[in-house]
Scaffold this motif. Structure first.
Motif, PDB file in Angstrom:
ATOM      1  N   GLN A  33       0.825  -1.212   0.000  1.00 22.50           N
ATOM      2  CA  GLN A  33       0.000   0.000   0.000  1.00 22.50           C
ATOM      3  C   GLN A  33       0.860   1.264   0.000  1.00 22.50           C
ATOM      4  N   LEU A  34       1.883   1.289   0.862  1.00 25.69           N
ATOM      5  CA  LEU A  34       2.741   2.468   0.913  1.00 25.69           C
ATOM      6  C   LEU A  34       3.527   2.611  -0.386  1.00 25.69           C
ATOM      7  N   ILE A  40       6.588   3.452  -6.069  1.00 26.28           N
ATOM      8  CA  ILE A  40       7.737   2.549  -6.149  1.00 26.28           C
ATOM      9  C   ILE A  40       7.238   1.117  -5.979  1.00 26.28           C
ATOM     10  N   SER A  41       8.108   0.155  -6.204  1.00 22.92           N
ATOM     11  CA  SER A  41       7.700  -1.241  -6.037  1.00 22.92           C
ATOM     12  C   SER A  41       7.746  -1.630  -4.560  1.00 22.92           C
ATOM     13  N   LEU A  45      10.655  -0.889  -1.553  1.00 18.20           N
ATOM     14  CA  LEU A  45      10.340  -0.387  -0.209  1.00 18.20           C
ATOM     15  C   LEU A  45      10.859  -1.357   0.847  1.00 18.20           C
ATOM     16  N   ASN A  46      10.697  -2.637   0.594  1.00 16.47           N
ATOM     17  CA  ASN A  46      11.209  -3.641   1.533  1.00 16.47           C
ATOM     18  C   ASN A  46      12.721  -3.494   1.709  1.00 16.47           C
ATOM     19  N   LEU A  47      13.432  -3.294   0.616  1.00 18.81           N
ATOM     20  CA  LEU A  47      14.885  -3.109   0.697  1.00 18.81           C
ATOM     21  C   LEU A  47      15.244  -1.857   1.493  1.00 18.81           C
ATOM     22  N   LYS A  62       8.789  12.799  -0.238  1.00 17.06           N
ATOM     23  CA  LYS A  62       7.476  12.224  -0.545  1.00 17.06           C
ATOM     24  C   LYS A  62       6.923  11.446   0.656  1.00 17.06           C
ATOM     25  N   LEU A  63       7.794  10.759   1.392  1.00 16.33           N
ATOM     26  CA  LEU A  63       7.366  10.050   2.601  1.00 16.33           C
ATOM     27  C   LEU A  63       6.838  11.030   3.642  1.00 16.33           C
TER      28      LEU A  63
END
Length: 136
Positions: A33-34, A40-41, A45-47, A62-63
């Motif tokens: 969702q974020l 972005i993918s 985001l996980n990385l 942006k965050l």
């Protein structure tokens, strides 16, 4: 076989990954969702959250906009204080047989400040029970 070494994240990137995760969880958002909100993918985001990719400045901005927080919310003063206090706690002989690395302590302070504060409160209560109540 490749002789290239794996790039290490910048120190500031590791602090920010935990903060991104904490803000995301506080908002009740999944990584997917974020990631969609940020354009972005989910894997990228996980990385970032796991400190394996740096957090570029445009994405940081942006965050902050997405979470409706000031960029200062990503500052590390509180994290540094928590880390320092946790180092003192884990230096107590009661923890001498634990296998905690400095990175573990830093990660606790960065990724879960409420849990870090709970550990500090619990330790202060423990100290108070050894020397008289209430704790200072």
């Amino acid at each position: 076989m490749s002789t290239a070494t794996k790039p290490q994240p910048r120190p500031e990137a590791s602090r920010l990954g935990g903060k991104v995760r904490a803000f995301r969880r506080k908002q009740g958002l999944s990584q997917v969702q974020l990631a969609e909100k940020l354009g972005i993918s989910g894997s990228y985001l996980n990385l970032i959250e796991n400190n394996r990719r740096p957090l570029p400045s445009p994405l940081l901005i942006k965050l902050a906009q997405t979470f409706e927080v000031d960029l200062g919310a990503f500052a590390t003063d509180e994290e540094a204080r928590l880390t320092s206090e946790l180092y003192e706690v884990f230096a107590d002989p009661v923890f001498e047989h634990t296998d905690l690395a400095s990175a573990d302590v830093r990660e606790l302070a960065a990724s879960s400040p409420p849990l870090a504060r709970a550990v500090l409160s619990l330790y202060r209560a423990y100290q108070g029970s050894r020397s008289g109540w209430p704790p200072a």
